[in-house]
Write an enzyme that holds these catalytic residues in place. Structure first.
Site, short mmCIF file in Angstrom:
data_model
loop_
_atom_site.label_atom_id
_atom_site.label_comp_id
_atom_site.label_asym_id
_atom_site.label_seq_id
_atom_site.Cartn_x
_atom_site.Cartn_y
_atom_site.Cartn_z
CB SER A 1 -0.84 -0.10 1.28
OG SER A 1 -1.85 0.92 1.30
CG ASP B 1 -7.01 -3.10 -3.28
OD1 ASP B 1 -7.40 -2.00 -3.12
OD2 ASP B 1 -5.60 -2.66 -3.38
CG HIS C 1 -5.87 -2.18 0.27
ND1 HIS C 1 -4.76 -1.82 -0.82
CD2 HIS C 1 -5.16 -1.61 1.38
CE1 HIS C 1 -4.19 -0.99 -0.38
NE2 HIS C 1 -4.05 -0.64 0.71
#
Ligand code: NAG
Ligand code: NAG
Ligand code: NAG
Ligand code: NAG
Length: 416
Positions: free
Chosen positions: A199, A366, A395
C-alpha cells in the site's frame, strides 16, 4: 606447523561462519519490507508542554513512553478515543512549510529494522494483524529477521515532500530506509536487496529510489515489489476527509477521528490524481446536487468541505509528486495489483453539501485502491516491469490471504 594450522583456521573459520543454514537460504537475496498505513506500532510520550483537552487525556503526562498505536483494548472504550485523536493529530506550520506533532506529544517508531515492528500493530492482540501471515511465509522460505529479512516501519501520519521542500519526518524515514537497505546488503555479502512494500509503503519507497543516483539503485536494489500501491491516490481518500478514518476498527466512531485525520499529511497524499493516466479531470468522483468534483477539482473540494488550509500543502507538496506520471524507479519492478473487488469510484451525496450518508458507485480495484491508480505507472515503467494481477482479494488480504500469498511468494522466489 603452528603457522600452517593458524592459516588453515583463519581460512576455514570465516567460511564456516558465513555458511548458510540451508541451500535454500543460500539463494536468498535479503529482503526489506515496508508496510502500509497504520500497520506498525507508534510510541508517544507526553511532556509538560502538552495541553490535554481533558484530565483523562493528560493522565500519561510526564510518565514516559507508552504505545499510542495500537492499543486495541484502549480504543474499545469510547472515552479514550478523543485522547487518542488529539495525540495522533499533527499540525501544519505554513511559515516553515512542514508538519509537526501537536506541542507536548513526542513520538517514536519502535523496532526499526525488524519485522517485529509490524507483525502485530498491537502485540497484546495477536488475532489482529496485517502482516504476520506474510512474515511467517517468508520465514518458511528461509528468511530470518535481522539476518536476511528486515522491516522499515514509519510514523505513518507523515509522508515525504517533493525534493527541496521541508519534511523532517519524511526525510528521516528516507534516510533510515536507505541505511537499512545498505545494511541488509552488507550483512549478506553485498547482495542487492529485494524491497517488498504494501500500500502506502509503495509510493514512499518509490520516492527513495528516484532520489538516489542510478548507481546506488543498481548496486543495492535487486527488485522492487510493490503490493497494492496507490500510484495516483484513491477516490476513497476524498471520502475519508469528510467521514473520518477509524483505522479499520469497526467499534471506533470514525467521526471522532475526523479532525485528527484531516490534520495528517498522509491524508492529502491519497487524494485522487488528476493525471490523465489516473482519474483525469472530467470523471466526476464526488457528486452533490449542485456540483461535481473530478480529480482536477480537488482544491475546490478541500475548500468546500471546510479544509481550505490544506489547499496550499496539496498544491505544493502533493500535486508535484502525483499530478503527472511517476518517473520509473530505475530498478526492476513487479507491480502486484488487486482486481475484481468493488472499489469506490464515485461518491454521491443526497443534497447540496456533504451531509447525510452518501451512496457510492463501485468500480474495479482491491476494495481500497482503484485499478486506475494501481495501473497508473504502466505506460512509463516499461523497462524491466512485470505486472501481476491478483483477483478477488481485498487490499489487506493481498498480504494476508493464502491464495494471494502463494502468488506473492512465487514472485519473490522469481526475484531470487
Ligand atoms: C492499553 O490501554 C489500557 C487501557 O487504557 C491500559 O490499561 C494498558 O496499559 C495499555 N497497554 C499498553 C501496552 O500501553
Ligand atoms: C482476540 O483475542 C482477544 C484476547 O486477546 C479475545 O478477547 C477475542 O475474543 C479474540 N477475537 C477473536 C475474533 O478471536
Ligand atoms: C455530475 O455528473 C453526473 C454523472 O456524470 C451527471 O449525470 C450530472 O449531470 C453532473 N451534475 C452536475 C451538477 O454537473
Ligand atoms: C473472481 O470472481 C469472479 C466473480 O465472482 C469470478 O467469475 C472469477 O472466477 C473469480 N476469479 C478467481 C481467480 O477466483
Amino acid at each position: 606447523m603452528a603457522i600452517r594450522l593458524l592459516i588453515l583456521v583463519q581460512l576455514v573459520l570465516p567460511l564456516v561462519a558465513a555458511a548458510p543454514r540451508s541451500l535454500e537460504a543460500a539463494a536468498l537475496h535479503p529482503i526489506v519490507l515496508v508496510p502500509g498505513y497504520a500497520t506498525n506500532e507508534l510510541d508517544a510520550r507526553l511532556t509538560e508542554l502538552y495541553r490535554p483537552s481533558s484530565p483523562r487525556c493528560g493522565e500519561r503526562k510526564g510518565k514516559g513512553w507508552f504505545r499510542l498505536y495500537l492499543n486495541y483494548s484502549a480504543l474499545q472504550d469510547p472515552a479514550n478515543v478523543p485522547c487518542f485523536a488529539e495525540q495522533m493529530s499533527s499540525v501544519y506550520d505554513a511559515a516553515s512549510d512542514d508538519y509537526y506533532n501537536v506541542p507536548g506529544v513526542e513520538t517514536r517508531v519502535p523496532s526499526f529494522g525488524s519485522t517485529q515492528a509490524f507483525r502485530f500493530p498491537d502485540p497484546d492482540r495477536k488475532n489482529f494483524s496485517y502482516m504476520n501471515a506474510f512474515v511467517e511465509r517468508l520465514e518458511k522460505m528461509g528468511y530470518r529477521d535481522g539476518e536476511t529479512m528486515f522491516g522499515a516501519p514509519y510514523d505513518f501520519r507523515y509522508v515525504v515532500a517533493p525534493a527541496g521542500r521541508p519534511s523532517k519526518a519524511g526525510d528521516a524515514f528516507l534516510r533510515a530506509l536507505k541505511g537499512l537497505v545498505e545494511r541488509a546488503s552488507r550483512l549478506n555479502g553485498g547482495r542487492p536487496v529485494t524491497i517488498v512494500t504494501h500500500s502506502n509503503g509503495g509510493p514512499l519507497t518509490h520516492q527513495l529510489l528516484v532520489r538516489q543516483p542510478l548507481a546506488w539503485r543498481r548496486r543495492f536494489v535487486r527488485r522492487f515489489l510493490p503490493i497494492a500501491a496507490p500510484w495516483g491516490g484513491i477516490v476513497v481518500g476524498m471520502l475519508l476527509l469528510v467521514s473520518g478514518n477509524n483505522y479499520g476498527l469497526p467499534f471506533v466512531d470514525a467521526r471522532a477521528l475526523l479532525a485528527a485525520g484531516r490534520s495528517q499529511s498522509t491524508s492529502i497524499w491519497w487524494l485522487p490524481s488528476p493525471s490523465p493516466a489516473v482519474f483525469g479531470t472530467t470523471q466526476p468522483l464526488v457528486v452533490t446536487r449542485s456540483r461535481n468534483y473530478s480529480a482536477g477539482d480537488v482544491a475546490e473540494y478541500l475548500v468546500d468541505i471546510g479544509l481550505g488550509e490544506a489547499v496550499g500543502p496539496y498544491e505544493s507538496r502533493v500535486l508535484p509528486l502525483f499530478g503527472a506520471e511517476l518517473p520509473p524507479p530505475g530498478v526492476p519492478v513487479t507491480n502486484i495489483v488487486g482486481v475484481g473487488v468493488g472499489t469506490t469510484e464515485r461518491i454521491v451525496y443526497p443534497g447540496d453539501g456533504f451531509h447525510g450518508t452518501p451512496d457510492t458507485v463501485a468500480g474495479d480495484g482491491d476494495g481500497v485502491v482503484n485499478l486506475a491508480s494501481a495501473l497508473a505507472v504502466e505506460t512509463q515503467w516499461k523497462k524491466d516491469y512485470r505486472l501481476v494481477k491478483v483477483s478477488n482479494v481485498t487490499h489487506n488480504g493481498l498480504v494476508a490471504d493464502d491464495r494471494a500469498l502463494d502468488i506473492v511468494i512465487r514472485e519473490i522466489q522469481r526475484a531470487n
